[in-house]
Structure formats: C-alpha cells, structure tokens
Design an enzyme around this catalytic site. Structure first.
Site, PDB file in Angstrom:
ATOM      1  N   LYS A 288       0.847  -1.202   0.000  1.00  0.00           N
ATOM      2  CA  LYS A 288       0.000   0.000   0.000  1.00  0.00           C
ATOM      3  C   LYS A 288       0.882   1.252   0.000  1.00  0.00           C
ATOM      4  O   LYS A 288       2.070   1.189   0.339  1.00  0.00           O
ATOM      5  CB  LYS A 288      -0.915  -0.014   1.228  1.00  0.00           C
ATOM      6  CG  LYS A 288      -0.164   0.063   2.547  1.00  0.00           C
ATOM      7  CD  LYS A 288      -1.100  -0.120   3.745  1.00  0.00           C
ATOM      8  CE  LYS A 288      -0.324  -0.070   5.045  1.00  0.00           C
ATOM      9  NZ  LYS A 288      -1.173  -0.443   6.200  1.00  0.00           N
TER      10      LYS A 288
ATOM     11  N   ARG B 296     -10.983   0.181  14.781  1.00  0.00           N
ATOM     12  CA  ARG B 296     -10.867   0.994  13.573  1.00  0.00           C
ATOM     13  C   ARG B 296     -11.800   0.356  12.552  1.00  0.00           C
ATOM     14  O   ARG B 296     -13.007   0.336  12.752  1.00  0.00           O
ATOM     15  CB  ARG B 296      -9.391   1.031  13.137  1.00  0.00           C
ATOM     16  CG  ARG B 296      -9.039   2.168  12.225  1.00  0.00           C
ATOM     17  CD  ARG B 296      -7.541   2.220  11.904  1.00  0.00           C
ATOM     18  NE  ARG B 296      -7.091   1.102  11.088  1.00  0.00           N
ATOM     19  CZ  ARG B 296      -5.835   0.915  10.669  1.00  0.00           C
ATOM     20  NH1 ARG B 296      -4.892   1.783  11.006  1.00  0.00           N
ATOM     21  NH2 ARG B 296      -5.501  -0.119   9.924  1.00  0.00           N
TER      22      ARG B 296
ATOM     23  N   TYR C 290      14.512  30.395   6.758  1.00  0.00           N
ATOM     24  CA  TYR C 290      13.353  31.158   7.231  1.00  0.00           C
ATOM     25  C   TYR C 290      13.295  31.259   8.748  1.00  0.00           C
ATOM     26  O   TYR C 290      13.461  30.266   9.452  1.00  0.00           O
ATOM     27  CB  TYR C 290      12.062  30.498   6.757  1.00  0.00           C
ATOM     28  CG  TYR C 290      11.858  30.505   5.262  1.00  0.00           C
ATOM     29  CD1 TYR C 290      11.960  31.692   4.535  1.00  0.00           C
ATOM     30  CD2 TYR C 290      11.547  29.337   4.588  1.00  0.00           C
ATOM     31  CE1 TYR C 290      11.761  31.698   3.164  1.00  0.00           C
ATOM     32  CE2 TYR C 290      11.332  29.331   3.216  1.00  0.00           C
ATOM     33  CZ  TYR C 290      11.443  30.510   2.506  1.00  0.00           C
ATOM     34  OH  TYR C 290      11.245  30.506   1.172  1.00  0.00           O
TER      35      TYR C 290
ATOM     36  N   MET D 244      10.474  24.295   1.727  1.00  0.00           N
ATOM     37  CA  MET D 244       9.731  23.418   0.822  1.00  0.00           C
ATOM     38  C   MET D 244      10.655  22.572  -0.056  1.00  0.00           C
ATOM     39  O   MET D 244      10.400  21.394  -0.288  1.00  0.00           O
ATOM     40  CB  MET D 244       8.796  24.241  -0.062  1.00  0.00           C
ATOM     41  CG  MET D 244       7.878  23.375  -0.924  1.00  0.00           C
ATOM     42  SD  MET D 244       6.785  24.321  -1.990  1.00  0.00           S
ATOM     43  CE  MET D 244       5.647  25.019  -0.818  1.00  0.00           C
TER      44      MET D 244
END
Ligand SMILES: *Cc1c(COP(=O)(O)O)cnc(C)c1O
Length: 422
Positions: free
Chosen positions: A77, A175, A309, A357
């Site tokens: 998956k 779940r 940043y 990013m």
C-alpha cells in the site's frame, strides 16, 4: 450533436487523465517523469531502492513463519511505503511472497494493470466500490460490514461471477472491521450470498492495535477474540482459504499469531516496526531505501549569519554552509528543522534552521566539500549515514512515516542487489 462546452470536456479529460495517474499509483506530472528519464547520477536527489535487500527481507520473513506453515503477504500500500509499488511487488513475489496487500482498490487495480497476477487482498473500501472492477480483476475484497456485503453482492450479480471476499473482524483495534456483536449477522448474510453464488468467502482476518508493545494486554485479548470469531464463522460454514492477523511486529515477535498468512509491510522494507523491539539487523532485515541529494552549493559564511526562514539558526563563528536541495515537498519533515541528521563529507551534520519546501542548509563547521557531493539523509547505515529511524526520532514520528512520505518529485532508482541499476 455534442452540446458539451469545450471547457467541460477539457475538465473531464483532465479528471480522466488524473484517474489514470492514480491507477498508476503515482501522480506524476511531466516534470517528475522527465527527471525520471534523465541520468540519475546527475539529478538533484534520488531514492535508491535496493531490490536485492527487499528480496532478502522477504526470504528472512518467510523463514521466520515457515515453521508454522504460514505464508507471507507483502503489503505494498501507499506506493510500497514510498518505495514504488510495482517494482517492490514484483521483487517480493520473486522472493516467494504468496500474496500482496493494498489499502485502496485503485492500488490493487494498478498492480493488475502492470500484469501482476498473484493473489491481492485490498481492505479499504468506500461506498461505490469499484466492486465490479475488483471482481473482474480477481481481487480479494475485504468486507467489514453489511453495506459492503450488499454492494459487492450486487456487483457480482451484474458481473455474472462471484466476488472473492474476506471478512474482517474488529477484535480490538477499534478501527475498521466488524465488532463481535455484529459478527453473527455479517457471517450469516455472507453465507447466504455465498449460497446464491454471489460471493466466495476466502478469508477471515483481523488487525492488531499494539503488537509493537511487547506484553501489552490487548495482544492476548485480541488473539483470543479472533480465535472465537473465527471459530464462530467456521462452525457456521465458512471455509476460509486463509486466516490471518499478524502485521510486521506480530510476525517478528508473536509466532502464535501467524495462522496461515502474515501481512508484513514495514519489515519488507527493512525497517524495524519499533526501536523498542530491536534494530533491523536484530531481525536479519536490511533497509531498502537510501535517500540522497547532490549538494547544490557551498559557501563561506561569517559569524552571526541567520540561516533559512525565521533565522532559527545563526552561525556562531565563521563557517561553511552547504545547501541540500530537498525539502518538505519531498517529504523531508519540517518538524526535523534544526534536528535532522545528514551525512555530508564523511561526517553526520545537523539541519541548520528550518527545512523549507525545496531545500535546507547544513553547517559544515569550516569543512569544504564540492558542489555535487552526495548528502545522504538516510540509508541502511553501513557507510555511517543516518537511518530512517534517526529521522523519525528527529521529527517525533515513526520510521514508517519517514519513508512513506518521500514525495513523487524524488526519482526512485531501482538497484538489483549488486549495486547496479536494475
Ligand atoms: C499497513 C497494514 C499492515 C502492515 O503493517 P506493518 O506494521 O507495516 O507490517 C498489515 N495489515 C493491515 C490491515 C494494514 O493496514
């Protein structure tokens, strides 16, 4: 005469193309595909996927469950936990995995579209299916409740052939899955649909909540509940081909949970389910993914320079800074700002300041490397590089998440086990 306006047709075509991308398991834009086509040695960053290690891991897991005659389902998956679903599925099957497992039906259909014919179980269905496509592709489809049974039976009637379904018991994960109170009804309805030739119940299974916490009281409770629910189903007339419960931690530490099949995800990729259980090497496993980038710049910097940043890092002396062209768009966790470890120029350095990013900086402390030198974020660890587990610790998460989130912008380069490109 077509009255569909041009822009609606275009939007539909776009949606269609996007659905195809989805079916391929990776949402590639042209830019990503182009980077895939270029010489990998020169590209910004790459995730090397050691298929030889993956095959060895599958063989190790098979040996671990062979005593109980259990088989291995390689869970692929989420694009094989970020490693690439189709190549990893093929390698796992070559090494003797008997089944493949996916969460969504589109992940399973993409494996079929790639020509993979092995049994595939798929467990995360939503109303609408695609049940019919699943039946036609010969998938084993998990049913946890009445709505799903009704939809799959309806699709089987339309397809004119029975659906292979596996019933999932919620034995205490809380779940997905059918709770014990609803189990007799679900089993009864599934058997009715089986008598009508609409479904064949091929499996009964469940999933652990705390298999990675040795001695957790829920483990024994879930196992006992599974045995009860399985016994109920078998007495009612279900004849499952496979009964299964174990994920990687249960496969590695709880032999009494192996039944006919174990569903191993993270261990297939050579990662320990939890550092408390042991290292990959303790279990004879080897990490499959190695993530590196080409240093994009090195510069001398004065003392007192704010880096990245927010200026959360300020050089405390004259130093050298290297720019690593990977960021949170590539899956490098922003939470590892100021903490993530990176091997550059034979030393493990720490991310200086924020992960942006597309890039972050490391302080080389006066050392000099050439632009183009490899910065290794994680790998098996043999060359002194950090591991995915080290990044998990730096980011306050688990190694599963570190590898799975490596983004589509990073080309996967498949190695055949000799270090050569496959
Ligand atoms: C993801 C998943 C697995 C594999 O878990 P690992 O801990 O990675 O081995 C097995 N079963 C189900 C239902 C899952 O969702």
């Amino acid at each position: 005469m077509s009255t569909t306006p041009q822009h609606l047709r275009a939007a539909r075509e776009h949606a269609h193309a996007h659905a195809n991308d989805h079916a391929n398991g990776r949402a590639h834009t042209d830019a990503y595909a182009l980077a895939d086509d270029l010489a990998h040695e020169r590209v910004r960053a790459r995730a090397e996927i050691d298929l030889g290690a993956l095959r060895a891991n599958v063989r190790t897991l098979r040996a671990r469950v062979a005593a109980g005659n259990a088989q291995v389902m390689a869970v692929v998956k989420a694009d094989a936990y970020g490693h690439g679903a189709v190549p990893c599925a093929r390698a796992a099957l070559e090494a003797g995995a008997a089944w493949l497992g996916t969460a969504t039906p589109y992940e399973a259909l993409a494996l079929r579209a790639a020509g993979i014919e092995a049994p595939i179980l798929c467990w995360l269905w939503t109303p609408g299916g695609p049940w019919r496509a699943g039946i036609e592709a010969g998938l084993d489809m998990t049913v946890s409740g009445r709505w799903a049974l009704d939809e799959v039976a309806e699709a089987a009637r339309a397809a004119g052939r029975p659906a292979r379904i596996q019933l999932k018991a919620d034995t205490g994960l809380g779940r997905n899955g059918c709770l014990a109170g609803d189990w007799p009804h679900l089993v009864g309805e599934a058997l009715k649909a089986q008598d009508q030739g609409l479904v064949r119940v091929t499996g009964v299974w469940s999933h652990f909540a705390c298999a990675d916490e040795p001695g957790h009281p829920s483990i024994a409770a879930q196992l006992a509940a599974f045995q009860d629910m399985l016994e109920y189903a078998e007495k009612a007339g279900v004849e499952p081909e496979v009964r299964h419960m174990a994920n990687s931690p249960a496969t590695l530490t709880l032999p009494e949970t192996h039944f006919d099949l174990v569903r191993t995800g993270v261990a297939t990729y050579g990662i320990s389910p939890s550092p408390e259980l042991g290292t990959p090497a303790d279990f004879g496993l080897r990490p499959v993914m190695r993530l590196s980038a080409s240093v994009a710049g090195v510069k001398r910097a004065p003392a007192g320079l704010g880096v990245s940043y927010g200026h959360h890092y300020v050089t405390d002396r004259e130093t050298t800074l290297a720019l690593v062209p990977l960021g949170y768009a590539d899956g490098v966790p922003r939470h590892a700002s100021g903490r993530g470890p990176v091997l550059v120029g034979d030393k493990v350095r720490t991310v200086a300041g924020r992960v942006a990013m597309d890039q972050f900086v490391v302080d080389l402390g006066g050392d000099v490397v050439e632009p183009g030198e490899r910065a290794v974020l994680f790998g098996p660890g043999d060359d002194g590089e950090p591991t995915a587990e080290d990044w998990a610790r730096a980011a306050g998460t688990i190694a599963y998440e570190i590898v799975t989130r490596i983004g589509a912008r990073v080309p996967r380069v498949y190695l055949d086990g000799t270090g050569e490109e496959a």
